[in-house]
Structure formats: C-alpha cells, structure tokens
Design an enzyme around this catalytic site. Structure first.
Site, PDB file in Angstrom:
ATOM      1  N   SER A 109     -35.808  -6.084 -72.777  1.00 13.38           N
ATOM      2  CA  SER A 109     -37.153  -5.806 -73.259  1.00 13.38           C
ATOM      3  C   SER A 109     -37.834  -7.075 -73.762  1.00 13.38           C
ATOM      4  O   SER A 109     -37.983  -8.033 -73.020  1.00 13.38           O
ATOM      5  CB  SER A 109     -37.095  -4.720 -74.339  1.00 13.38           C
ATOM      6  OG  SER A 109     -38.389  -4.279 -74.699  1.00 13.38           O
ATOM      7  N   ASP A 255     -42.887  -1.971 -70.484  1.00 14.51           N
ATOM      8  CA  ASP A 255     -43.086  -0.638 -71.063  1.00 14.51           C
ATOM      9  C   ASP A 255     -44.074  -0.701 -72.224  1.00 14.51           C
ATOM     10  O   ASP A 255     -44.700   0.295 -72.566  1.00 14.51           O
ATOM     11  CB  ASP A 255     -41.763  -0.002 -71.491  1.00 14.51           C
ATOM     12  CG  ASP A 255     -41.018  -0.789 -72.566  1.00 14.51           C
ATOM     13  OD1 ASP A 255     -41.340  -1.972 -72.801  1.00 14.51           O
ATOM     14  OD2 ASP A 255     -40.073  -0.218 -73.156  1.00 14.51           O
TER      15      ASP A 255
END
Length: 464
Positions: A109, A255
C-alpha cells in the site's frame, strides 16, 4: 524502521524486503493459505483444486514475492491466475469476475519501497475477518500442509482483463456522456504505482483532458508514496499551473484517493470520503458507514439528509462487512449504503467491497457535473474541522498499555473500545490504536480548531 518485524494482521502480511519478507516467507504463506482454502471450502469434500487470482503493485520486489507465493500455492494443489500489475480493487473485482475461491494482492500500500506485503481477499473481494485471519496465521506457524505430487500440482494461467473490467464496472453507475461533455482538465499523480494503467483508461472514457504525473509504472516512487499534503506539493503546483478543475493522487495500489482543488490546494484525504458521501446523497440519500478514525464531516452530511452513520473499527473489511449488514437490513440492496475510511478510501458495494480510487474520481467528477460548482465551492459547503494525526513507534504491548491507561483516565467519558479506544467530547474526539500494518501506534484527534485538537492529543500523549 530497519528493525521492523514481519507484520501479520487482519490486513495481511507486510515486511522489509531482504530482511523479514523473504522468498521463504512468501512460499510458506502461499502454502498456508492454500491449506486454509482446501480445508475451509467445498474442495475438501469434492477433492478439487481451489483457484486464486493474484495481482501486484509495481514495486521492484513484486515479481519475486508473487513468484514465491504462487509457488507455495501450486505446491499444495491450488491453481493460480496471474492478473499481473493491477490495483487492489481491480484484483478484488477480478476475483469476483472469475469466480475464484480467493484473491491475493502483492502490495504494501502506502509504505515505502523497501516494504512489500501479501493481502488475502475472500471470494467476494473482502479481506478476511479477524477470526479467519488468525486461522491463516496459525496455519503459517504450525505448517500442517502436505506437498502434492506431480499429478496434483496447481496450474498457472494469466488474465489481462483486470483494468478494463474495473473501469467498466465503475462507469456503469454514472452518466458517462454527461461528464465527458464537460471536458474536465484533470491532473493525476499515480506515484509510479498500479494506478498508472487503468486510471487513464477511466479518465479517458470520462472525457477528461489528462495531465498525468509519475505515470510510468516503475515502482520507483517519485516521492514518499503516502498521499498526504507534504508529499503532494508538485501535484498542487501543477494543478494551479495548468488551471485544472481538480487534482487526484493515488497510493501505490490505488485504493486510496487524495484530492487537490482547482486552486491547487490540498484539501485532505478526509474530504475524499466526505465529498463522495455528499455526492451519493445528491443521487440517493442512504446510510453511511465509516471507521472510528474518520471525520465528523460525514455525520454532518448524513444528518442534513436525515441519514444515520454507523462506526466500525479501522480496516476496510470491517467497514465493508458493516455496509453489507446495513444494506441487508434496510432492504436497499448493495446501493442502499455508502461507506469508506478517512484515509481516502471510498466504498460502494455495487462496485465492490473494497476502497477504490477509480470510484472516488468518478464520483467527484459526477458531482462537479451535477452541481456546476467547483471543488472548493463544494468543500466550502461542508462544516470544517481540524484533524491532527500523530504516530510513534512502539510494540503492540506498549500500545496496549497506552490504551489501557487512556481507558482508566477517561472512564467517565463516552468511550468506544472496539478498536483501541476512542473518546468523544462535545467539542471533539481522540482515537488511540495500534496500526495493523506498521509497528506504530496512531493517535488521531479532531475538533473545531487546531488548538483544541492539539490539546486533545496532549491529553493522551501525557499518559505515554
């Protein structure tokens, strides 16, 4: 952070390449997850092979970790579908599209390039709940799996449709022609991550005049990859220079979404959820689900439209799970709720049960089109708060001790202890919790002004 341990939590696995996240760790987590699938799905009784879709972000270590995890899965009789470089929501949607038993995303991430990770998703795209995540962890340490012979080995296949499928899934819920007619000038910073391919596809179909920064998917991040104010100064300057309608920033697995207004002002990740909640209310007022660390802005927006806000522990699986519960309870189906997290993550169950920057961009452009207003004008309509986010390195034991001290100190206040501890006062709140993805504790406070928010932080910091 060079001594950071291997992080194993409900968010999956994260570690330092060359230190804690080694090829052996990747193989063994693949084997552990394969064993978990064989023991907990129909394949145990039917003696068939589970199927797992795997995608990755652009980190240079991605192919190595993918190879290790895929080898582990195949060695215990699990078929693997390689969807190559793709965003986390793209992988989740591909798993559903291909009807696989599960999906895996190789990503860390927003963590720096020295990190990578393994994120496990269920067949429906949601991360596993704590009980099942704990079971996978237990299997990893116990190592009960058995290697299969040549006749039982898993097969490796490829599928290149992840980006196109994701874009198509998002756009079916928007007036594409109406948005495209506006020809919005958009500056996008994909930070050399997984969003480099699919995002231009999305914005092209929405008619945007795209100025794409850090557009090559090299995984060599042009700046610190977390999409925060201090890391997006170049994006802010470019939006102002090009007189763009909006600036968008993604993290490496795309995301999360941060927004810059037409004046080149970074408005903060918290406004992603707030603006998208507002956008949804304009189309159809629905309940909202947000985690404990997200701003009160969503409460104000929901109240304006007579809707309720449900709070959950941090983590998209917790938010998505509650969204499913709320949608089922009110009879509105997947479109009967909106949700997300204040770190720039928006979730619409109609698209998928994961945070999705593609979705967020489409919602913002749709909102600009519906209202005829600018981003700054829309932000100005939302009550403003000051949020302070701090963190410090600590062990889980040290974090637990701080949480216990806070609970004792403020036992007479309104507390939520479902994830660390959150204390609510009339003029603000503070949330203390251990991170699921890094060896740190986070202390977040929000109030009507910076001075009060800092005072709330101080009340907790004094107990360290």
């Amino acid at each position: 952070m060079s001594t950071a341990p291997l992080m194993i939590s409900v968010s999956g696995v994260r570690g330092l390449i060359g230190e804690t996240l080694t090829p052996q760790v990747g193989v063994e987590f693949g084997q552990a997850f394969g064993h978990f699938l064989r023991e907990n799905t129909k394949h145990k009784t039917q003696n068939t092979k589970p199927v797992v879709a795997i995608g990755r972000d652009t980190r240079p270590s991605g192919p190595m970790v993918f190879g290790a995890v895929a080898a582990g899965l195949m060695s215990v009789g699990v078929d693997v579908v390689d969807v190559d470089v793709a965003t986390t929501p793209s992988v989740a949607l591909m798993g559903r599209f291909l009807k696989t038993d599960a999906s895996i995303v190789i990503t860390a991430s927003h963590n720096p390039i020295i990190w990578n990770g393994i994120k496990f998703l269920r067949h429906d795209g949601i991360a596993y709940p704590p009980e099942q995540a704990a079971e996978i962890k237990k299997i990893y340490f116990a190592k009960p799996w058995k290697l299969v012979g040549i006749e039982g080995l898993g097969r490796l296949t490829t599928d290149s449709r992840a980006h196109a499928h994701h874009v198509q899934t998002v756009l079916q819920y928007f007036d594409v022609k109406g948005i495209a007619h506006q020809r919005y000038r958009v500056v996008l910073d994909s930070v050399n991550g997984a969003g480099c391919v699919g995002t231009p596809m999305l914005l092209s179909k929405l008619g945007a005049e795209l100025i794409h920064m850090n557009a090559e998917g090299t995984g060599i991040f042009a700046h610190t990859p977390e999409p925060t104010k201090e890391n997006l100064t170049d994006l802010c300057a470019k939006v102002k220079e090009k007189r763009a309608a909006v600036g968008f920033a993604q993290d490496p697995d795309a995301d999360r979404l941060a927004i810059v207004d037409e004046n080149g002002t970074y408005i903060g990740e918290e406004y992603t959820l707030a603006l998208c909640t507002y956008a949804r209310m304009l189309v159809k007022p629905v309940p909202v689900v947000a985690n404990l660390s997200s701003s009160r802005m969503v409460d104000d927006i929901a109240a304006k439209y007579g809707q309720k806000v449900f709070r959950t522990p941090v983590g998209e699986a917790n938010v998505a799970g509650k969204m499913q519960e709320v949608a089922g309870g009110n009879g509105g189906g997947a479109g009967g709720v909106i949700g997300g997290e204040g770190n720039g993550g928006i979730i619409d169950l109609r698209v998928g049960p994961v945070r999705d920057s593609f979705l967020g961009m489409a919602m913002v452009l749709d909102m600009l089109t519906r209202t005829g207003k600018t981003v700054s004008q829309l932000v100005g309509e939302i009550p403003r708060y000051a949020m302070i986010k701090t963190k410090f390195e600590c062990t889980p034991e040290q974090s637990a001790a701080l949480v216990a001290a806070v609970k004792e100190k403020f036992a007479d206040q309104r507390l939520d202890t479902s994830d660390g501890v959150r204390i609510d006062w009339a003029d603000g709140w503070v949330h203390v919790r251990q991170s699921n993805t890094e060896p740190i504790a986070r202390v977040i406070a929000e109030a009507g002004d910076v001075k009060t928010a800092n005072e709330l932080i101080g009340k907790v910091q004094s107990l360290r």
